[in-house]
Scaffold this active site. Structure first.
Site, mmCIF file in Angstrom:
data_model
loop_
_atom_site.group_PDB
_atom_site.id
_atom_site.type_symbol
_atom_site.label_atom_id
_atom_site.label_comp_id
_atom_site.label_asym_id
_atom_site.label_seq_id
_atom_site.Cartn_x
_atom_site.Cartn_y
_atom_site.Cartn_z
ATOM 1 N N ARG A 132 12.029 -4.826 5.613
ATOM 2 C CA ARG A 132 11.773 -3.436 5.198
ATOM 3 C C ARG A 132 12.500 -2.405 6.070
ATOM 4 N NH1 ARG A 132 5.588 -1.743 5.543
ATOM 5 N NH2 ARG A 132 5.886 -2.519 7.646
ATOM 6 N N ARG A 150 10.578 -0.355 11.643
ATOM 7 C CA ARG A 150 9.419 -0.135 12.497
ATOM 8 C C ARG A 150 9.384 -1.111 13.667
ATOM 9 N NH1 ARG A 150 4.441 0.361 8.350
ATOM 10 N NH2 ARG A 150 3.458 -0.812 10.044
ATOM 11 N N LYS A 195 0.831 -1.211 0.000
ATOM 12 C CA LYS A 195 0.000 0.000 0.000
ATOM 13 C C LYS A 195 0.863 1.258 0.000
ATOM 14 C CE LYS A 195 -2.070 -1.063 3.892
ATOM 15 N NZ LYS A 195 -1.420 -2.344 4.237
ATOM 16 N N ARG A 229 -10.179 0.793 7.984
ATOM 17 C CA ARG A 229 -9.659 -0.517 8.348
ATOM 18 C C ARG A 229 -10.680 -1.326 9.123
ATOM 19 N NH1 ARG A 229 -3.935 0.466 8.440
ATOM 20 N NH2 ARG A 229 -2.755 -1.316 9.166
ATOM 21 N N ARG A 237 -0.860 -8.460 13.323
ATOM 22 C CA ARG A 237 -1.401 -7.495 12.359
ATOM 23 C C ARG A 237 -2.201 -8.205 11.265
ATOM 24 N NH1 ARG A 237 4.090 -4.847 11.000
ATOM 25 N NH2 ARG A 237 2.955 -3.878 9.279
HETATM 26 P P1 AP5 Z 1 4.808 -1.602 1.929
HETATM 27 O O1 AP5 Z 1 4.475 -0.793 0.725
HETATM 28 O O2 AP5 Z 1 5.573 -0.950 3.005
HETATM 29 O O3 AP5 Z 1 3.494 -2.324 2.495
HETATM 30 P P2 AP5 Z 1 2.213 -1.735 3.225
HETATM 31 O O4 AP5 Z 1 1.025 -2.379 2.578
HETATM 32 O O5 AP5 Z 1 2.257 -0.259 3.288
HETATM 33 O O6 AP5 Z 1 2.392 -2.412 4.641
HETATM 34 P P3 AP5 Z 1 2.326 -1.789 6.089
HETATM 35 O O7 AP5 Z 1 3.105 -2.734 6.959
HETATM 36 O O8 AP5 Z 1 2.724 -0.372 6.127
HETATM 37 O O9 AP5 Z 1 0.817 -1.935 6.379
HETATM 38 P P4 AP5 Z 1 0.132 -1.918 7.717
HETATM 39 O O10 AP5 Z 1 -1.261 -1.857 7.261
HETATM 40 O O11 AP5 Z 1 0.438 -3.041 8.627
HETATM 41 O O12 AP5 Z 1 0.756 -0.659 8.496
HETATM 42 P P5 AP5 Z 1 0.241 0.813 8.752
HETATM 43 O O13 AP5 Z 1 1.412 1.700 8.794
HETATM 44 O O14 AP5 Z 1 -0.861 1.130 7.834
HETATM 45 O O15 AP5 Z 1 5.603 -2.890 1.422
HETATM 46 C C1 AP5 Z 1 6.214 -3.808 2.321
HETATM 47 C C2 AP5 Z 1 7.603 -4.226 1.850
HETATM 48 O O16 AP5 Z 1 7.483 -5.020 0.679
HETATM 49 C C3 AP5 Z 1 8.503 -3.050 1.465
HETATM 50 O O17 AP5 Z 1 9.806 -3.286 1.917
HETATM 51 C C4 AP5 Z 1 8.485 -3.009 -0.060
HETATM 52 O O18 AP5 Z 1 9.730 -2.572 -0.567
HETATM 53 C C5 AP5 Z 1 8.191 -4.463 -0.416
HETATM 54 N N1 AP5 Z 1 7.331 -4.547 -1.586
HETATM 55 C C6 AP5 Z 1 6.235 -3.775 -1.886
HETATM 56 N N2 AP5 Z 1 5.672 -4.153 -3.048
HETATM 57 C C7 AP5 Z 1 6.418 -5.202 -3.504
HETATM 58 C C8 AP5 Z 1 6.342 -6.036 -4.676
HETATM 59 N N3 AP5 Z 1 5.380 -5.873 -5.609
HETATM 60 N N4 AP5 Z 1 7.274 -7.005 -4.806
HETATM 61 C C9 AP5 Z 1 8.256 -7.179 -3.862
HETATM 62 N N5 AP5 Z 1 8.383 -6.432 -2.751
HETATM 63 C C10 AP5 Z 1 7.468 -5.451 -2.560
HETATM 64 O O19 AP5 Z 1 -0.360 0.697 10.210
HETATM 65 C C11 AP5 Z 1 0.469 0.467 11.335
HETATM 66 C C12 AP5 Z 1 -0.343 0.445 12.613
HETATM 67 O O20 AP5 Z 1 -0.981 1.725 12.796
HETATM 68 C C13 AP5 Z 1 -1.486 -0.557 12.665
HETATM 69 O O21 AP5 Z 1 -1.049 -1.831 13.045
HETATM 70 C C14 AP5 Z 1 -2.396 0.102 13.707
HETATM 71 O O22 AP5 Z 1 -1.925 -0.086 15.016
HETATM 72 C C15 AP5 Z 1 -2.275 1.584 13.377
HETATM 73 N N6 AP5 Z 1 -3.283 2.049 12.391
HETATM 74 C C16 AP5 Z 1 -3.029 2.636 11.180
HETATM 75 N N7 AP5 Z 1 -4.179 2.919 10.535
HETATM 76 C C17 AP5 Z 1 -5.183 2.500 11.340
HETATM 77 C C18 AP5 Z 1 -6.598 2.507 11.232
HETATM 78 N N8 AP5 Z 1 -7.210 3.016 10.145
HETATM 79 N N9 AP5 Z 1 -7.331 1.999 12.253
HETATM 80 C C19 AP5 Z 1 -6.747 1.498 13.356
HETATM 81 N N10 AP5 Z 1 -5.404 1.454 13.531
HETATM 82 C C20 AP5 Z 1 -4.629 1.954 12.537
HETATM 83 MG MG MG Z 2 2.477 1.183 4.847
#
Ligand code: AP5
Ligand code: MG
Ligand code: ZN
Length: 220
Positions: free
Chosen positions: A128, A162, A14, A89, A173
């Site tokens: 990552r 992270r 994402k 979410r 997660r």
């Molecule tokens: P990356 O692009 O970083 O993946 P991502 O989908 O952004 O994953 P996240 O871990 O950021 O998602 P998340 O939903 O757990 O975390 P968030 O910060 O939203 O890609 C991952 C890796 O793969 C990278 O190294 C990249 O280089 C590689 N990659 C990407 N595409 C690739 C491909 N095609 N091929 C190969 N490699 C690839 O949330 C964190 C925390 O915040 C949550 O756990 C929660 O506590 C809180 N939070 C955030 N939003 C909310 C909400 N709306 N409600 C409640 N709690 C929330």
């Molecule tokens: Mg992310």
């Protein structure tokens, strides 16, 4: 006007794709994870409140997130649209988003699901890291900086991982995604805005598929 939601489990790509689309479409990436991490880093009242929940890999409460996004979408840079990364979410968040957009005579144009093989996610996430200066994302195996230890984009030499990117937290997660977020897929499918792309393809191929899905906005 383009209002997009990127939907997919942790590590689906994402953030990676939201940054690319933001640059090509000229609209901001609204990553609730990044916003919350910035609050934690600044030790704000909100940051202190959410830190333990985030570190555990659990979801922060709906009311906090709804408030955060409601303020953000009213900023001037969102006038031409935005890319939601990590929000909504849960069903209550999706319903609240519909309500707040409705009050502004607006709606979501496209929800793009990044469909991935869950087994690949742990590897993606634990490898990552990001540049602390400009936020550019890298990966030990899939996307190393051209010169080891130096950011391609800004020349920075400091990187961070992270706190919730450890394998056992990733499992929590993923469980939160299955229980709370996956029900949004039928919710948006029912509204006719859902498009699914193959998140296991290369980063460039995923970007192409997403551009296609967005290109059909308004065509119905
Ligand atoms: P990356 O692009 O970083 O993946 P991502 O989908 O952004 O994953 P996240 O871990 O950021 O998602 P998340 O939903 O757990 O975390 P968030 O910060 O939203 O890609 C991952 C890796 O793969 C990278 O190294 C990249 O280089 C590689 N990659 C990407 N595409 C690739 C491909 N095609 N091929 C190969 N490699 C690839 O949330 C964190 C925390 O915040 C949550 O756990 C929660 O506590 C809180 N939070 C955030 N939003 C909310 C909400 N709306 N409600 C409640 N709690 C929330
Ligand atoms: Mg992310
Ligand atoms: Zn950098």
């Amino acid at each position: 006007m383009t209002r997009l939601i990127l939907l997919g489990p942790p590590g689906a790509g994402k953030g990676t794709q939201a940054k690319r689309l933001s640059a090509s479409l000229g609209i901001p990436q609204l990553s609730t994870g990044d916003m919350l991490r910035a609050e934690v880093k600044a030790s704000s009242a909100l940051g202190l409140k959410v830190k333990a929940v985030m570190d555990a890999g659990k979801l922060v409460s709906d009311d906090i997130l709804i408030d955060l996004i409601a303020h953000r979408i009213d900023q001037p840079d969102c006038r031409k649209g935005f890319i939601l990364d990590g929000f909504p979410r849960s069903l209550p968040q999706a319903e609240a988003l519909d309500r707040m957009l409705g009050e502004r005579k607006a709606k979501i144009d496209r929800v793009i699901e990044l469909k991935v093989d869950v087994e690949a996610l742990v590897e993606r996430i634990v490898g990552r890291f990001t540049c602390t200066k400009c936020g550019a994302g890298y990966h030990d195996k899939f996307h190393r900086p051209k010169k080891d230890g130096v950011c391609d984009q800004c020349g920075g030499t400091e990187f961070a991982r992270r706190a919730d990117d450890k394998e056992e937290k990733v499992r929590t997660r993923l469980d939160a995604y299955t229980a709370e977020t996956a029900p949004l897929l039928p919710y948006y499918k029912g509204r006719g805005v859902l498009a699914t792309v193959d998140g296991m393809a290369s980063m460039d191929a995923v970007t192409r598929q997403m551009s296609q899905a967005i290109g059909t906005v308004g065509v119905a």
